[in-house]
Design a protein around this motif. Structure first.
Motif, short mmCIF file in Angstrom:
data_model
loop_
_atom_site.label_atom_id
_atom_site.label_comp_id
_atom_site.label_asym_id
_atom_site.label_seq_id
_atom_site.Cartn_x
_atom_site.Cartn_y
_atom_site.Cartn_z
N ALA A 169 0.83 -1.21 0.00
CA ALA A 169 0.00 0.00 0.00
C ALA A 169 0.86 1.25 0.00
CB ALA A 169 -0.93 -0.01 1.22
N LYS A 170 2.08 1.14 0.51
CA LYS A 170 3.03 2.27 0.52
C LYS A 170 4.15 2.03 -0.49
CE LYS A 170 0.92 4.68 3.63
NZ LYS A 170 0.25 5.95 3.22
N ARG A 171 3.89 1.17 -1.45
CA ARG A 171 4.84 0.88 -2.54
C ARG A 171 6.18 0.38 -1.95
NH1 ARG A 171 0.13 1.33 -3.80
NH2 ARG A 171 -0.60 2.63 -5.53
N ASN A 172 6.05 -0.33 -0.83
CA ASN A 172 7.22 -0.90 -0.14
C ASN A 172 8.23 0.17 0.28
OD1 ASN A 172 6.14 -3.51 -0.43
ND2 ASN A 172 6.92 -3.59 -2.53
N CYS A 194 10.27 -1.14 -4.88
CA CYS A 194 10.42 -0.33 -3.68
C CYS A 194 10.51 1.16 -4.01
CB CYS A 194 11.68 -0.76 -2.93
SG CYS A 194 12.02 0.23 -1.47
N ALA A 195 9.71 1.96 -3.29
CA ALA A 195 9.66 3.41 -3.50
C ALA A 195 10.71 4.17 -2.68
CB ALA A 195 8.27 3.93 -3.15
N GLY A 196 11.65 3.43 -2.07
CA GLY A 196 12.73 4.10 -1.33
C GLY A 196 12.35 4.46 0.08
N LEU A 197 13.07 5.42 0.61
CA LEU A 197 12.85 5.87 1.99
C LEU A 197 11.39 6.25 2.21
CD1 LEU A 197 14.18 6.96 4.68
CD2 LEU A 197 14.29 9.17 3.52
N ASP A 198 10.83 5.86 3.35
CA ASP A 198 9.48 6.30 3.70
C ASP A 198 9.56 7.78 4.07
OD1 ASP A 198 7.09 7.00 4.96
OD2 ASP A 198 6.72 4.92 5.53
N GLY A 257 15.36 5.55 -5.35
CA GLY A 257 15.93 6.02 -4.09
C GLY A 257 16.51 4.85 -3.30
N GLY A 258 16.05 4.74 -2.05
CA GLY A 258 16.51 3.64 -1.20
C GLY A 258 16.21 2.27 -1.79
N GLY A 259 15.23 2.19 -2.70
CA GLY A 259 14.95 0.92 -3.37
C GLY A 259 16.11 0.51 -4.26
N GLN A 272 15.45 15.78 -6.26
CA GLN A 272 14.17 16.50 -6.31
C GLN A 272 13.60 16.71 -4.91
OE1 GLN A 272 14.81 14.07 -8.88
NE2 GLN A 272 15.35 15.95 -9.92
N ARG A 273 13.88 15.78 -4.02
CA ARG A 273 13.32 15.89 -2.66
C ARG A 273 14.17 16.76 -1.75
NH1 ARG A 273 9.27 14.07 -5.07
NH2 ARG A 273 9.15 11.86 -5.53
N GLY A 274 15.29 17.23 -2.25
CA GLY A 274 16.14 18.10 -1.44
C GLY A 274 17.02 17.35 -0.46
C1 1HE Z 1 5.13 6.72 -0.08
C2 1HE Z 1 6.35 6.66 -0.78
C3 1HE Z 1 7.53 7.01 -0.08
C4 1HE Z 1 4.77 6.04 -2.11
N1 1HE Z 1 7.41 7.41 1.20
N2 1HE Z 1 5.06 7.12 1.19
N3 1HE Z 1 11.18 8.06 -2.84
C5 1HE Z 1 10.48 8.80 -3.73
O1 1HE Z 1 10.64 9.99 -3.85
C6 1HE Z 1 9.47 8.04 -4.53
C7 1HE Z 1 8.08 8.49 -4.15
N4 1HE Z 1 7.03 7.63 -4.70
C8 1HE Z 1 6.64 7.70 -5.99
O2 1HE Z 1 7.19 8.41 -6.82
C9 1HE Z 1 5.43 6.86 -6.37
O3 1HE Z 1 4.73 6.56 -5.18
C10 1HE Z 1 5.81 5.55 -7.09
C11 1HE Z 1 6.32 5.86 -8.50
C12 1HE Z 1 6.84 4.74 -6.32
C13 1HE Z 1 4.55 4.65 -7.19
O4 1HE Z 1 3.48 5.40 -7.78
P1 1HE Z 1 1.97 4.89 -7.60
O5 1HE Z 1 1.11 5.77 -8.44
O6 1HE Z 1 1.92 3.41 -7.86
O7 1HE Z 1 1.63 5.05 -6.03
P2 1HE Z 1 1.25 6.38 -5.21
O8 1HE Z 1 -0.21 6.66 -5.39
O9 1HE Z 1 2.19 7.49 -5.51
O10 1HE Z 1 1.55 5.91 -3.71
C14 1HE Z 1 0.69 5.04 -3.01
C15 1HE Z 1 0.84 5.35 -1.54
O11 1HE Z 1 2.19 5.09 -1.15
C16 1HE Z 1 0.60 6.80 -1.24
O12 1HE Z 1 0.09 6.88 0.08
P3 1HE Z 1 -1.50 7.07 0.35
O13 1HE Z 1 -1.62 7.09 1.82
O14 1HE Z 1 -1.88 8.35 -0.34
O15 1HE Z 1 -2.18 5.86 -0.30
C17 1HE Z 1 1.99 7.41 -1.24
O16 1HE Z 1 2.09 8.58 -0.46
C18 1HE Z 1 2.77 6.28 -0.60
N5 1HE Z 1 4.18 6.34 -0.93
N6 1HE Z 1 6.10 6.23 -2.04
C19 1HE Z 1 6.20 7.46 1.80
N7 1HE Z 1 8.73 6.96 -0.64
C20 1HE Z 1 18.31 6.06 2.92
S1 1HE Z 1 18.00 7.47 2.12
C21 1HE Z 1 17.05 7.08 0.74
C22 1HE Z 1 16.47 8.33 0.19
C23 1HE Z 1 15.30 8.04 -0.69
O17 1HE Z 1 14.91 6.93 -0.90
S2 1HE Z 1 14.60 9.42 -1.38
C24 1HE Z 1 13.44 8.78 -2.49
C25 1HE Z 1 12.10 8.62 -1.87
#
Ligand code: 1HE
Length: 270
Positions: free
Chosen positions: A36-39, A73-77, A120-122, A146-148
């Motif tokens: 539900a949180k894209r892992n 995996c969508a990376g860091l929560d 990201g973390g994925g 993009q996330r800063g």
């Molecule tokens: C999340 C996250 C997340 C989804 N943290 N909640 N990562 C990112 O910047 C990637 C952010 N995510 C996305 O770009 C998209 O969610 C996806 C391309 C991965 C998938 O899209 P989609 O259309 O299948 O799903 P969605 O509708 O965007 O997300 C479904 C739910 O998951 C939604 O929550 P809801 O409560 O509204 O249902 C999203 O908010 C939630 N969700 N991704 C928290 N990442 C050790 S440092 C590592 C640093 C990083 O990894 S930065 C990169 C973070």
């Protein structure tokens, strides 16, 4: 594919509720299980990854790592990215490092099966695995720019070793996303397979890996990346030590004898 979703439940890990862990003979299948949180990986999931990979059962010879739902995996929560002090930010990153090190330098090789978003973390956890199988629908991004923020889960050390500093710089500065085929050309995945075929391929490879002598797998996992980081002269010295240790193991003696007595498989062209 469903065959690979069966298997014995790993009762010893019943507390690790953000992972789905199944044992299939000598292969353990670990799925990130927050679809539900894209892992997205929260602190609890980081700790659960560390716990599992630090305690892989003795009878397991390889692990398949995948993600539940439509994405690896969508990376860091990001919902946990509250305002942290500098010190807490360091400790958070070091917590990831400890978990990712456990994946890379744990007891057995890890085959990551990638589909959908690997971002990201994925991508950081995928790059800690030893073999990567991508389904054609997989894509790779580093949206930290993009996330800063910056990578904090080992990405700056591991991802350039796959794609090079130039490509990672492009991904982080411009938000460039690589598709599965670009990812393979650049060295992220070892294999690209059709959508839905990733787990079958991942299991096929993991089962093969698990038949290797444990000390050979140990050498590939533990010695090879360290040798690659050394000067050539130091690396060759460590290689000689590792080679001598591996070849003196009983498993090596038995395997070489089996080949010489025509009981072992030849190297076959595909
Ligand atoms: C999340 C996250 C997340 C989804 N943290 N909640 N990562 C990112 O910047 C990637 C952010 N995510 C996305 O770009 C998209 O969610 C996806 C391309 C991965 C998938 O899209 P989609 O259309 O299948 O799903 P969605 O509708 O965007 O997300 C479904 C739910 O998951 C939604 O929550 P809801 O409560 O509204 O249902 C999203 O908010 C939630 N969700 N991704 C928290 N990442 C050790 S440092 C590592 C640093 C990083 O990894 S930065 C990169 C973070």
């Amino acid at each position: 594919m469903t065959k690979h979703l069966d298997g014995r439940r790993a009762d010893a890990f019943a507390d690790l509720d953000l992972l789905e862990i199944r044992l299939h003979g000598v292969v353990a299948h670990v799925r990130l299980n927050r679809p539900a949180k894209r892992n997205a990986i929260n602190d609890m999931l980081v700790e659960q990854i560390r716990t599992f990979f630090g305690n892989v059962p003795r009878d397991i010879g390889a692990v398949v790592l995948s993600g539940a739902g439509d994405h690896f995996c969508a990376g860091l929560d990001l919902s946990e990215l509250s305002e942290r002090s500098v010190a807490d930010g360091m400790l958070h990153s070091r917590m990831w490092h400890a978990a990712m090190d456990q994946v890379q330098f744990g007891r057995v090789p890890v085959v990551a099966v990638l589909h959908g978003a690997v971002v990201g973390g994925g991508l950081e956890i995928a790059s800690a695995a030893h073999i990567r199988v991508a389904e054609a629908n997989a894509y790779y991004g580093l949206p930290e720019g993009q996330r800063g923020i910056f990578v904090g889960g080992g990405g700056s050390a591991r991802v350039p070793r796959l794609v090079g500093v130039a490509c990672m710089t492009d991904m982080m500065l411009t938000g460039r996303v690589l598709d599965a085929h670009e990812g393979q050309q650049r060295g992220i995945s070892h294999y690209v397979v059709a959508d839905g075929a990733g787990l079958a391929k991942g299991f096929e490879l993991a089962e093969k890996i698990a038949t290797n002598a444990p000390l050979s797998n140990f050498a590939v996992m533990q010695a090879l990346p360290r040798i690659a980081d050394l000067s050539q002269s130091d690396g060759l010295f460590v290689e000689a030590l590792m080679a001598a240790i591996a070849q003196s193991d009983d498993a090596a003696k038995q395997r070489v004898r089996a080949f010489l007595e025509k009981r072992a498989a030849k190297v076959e062209k595909k």
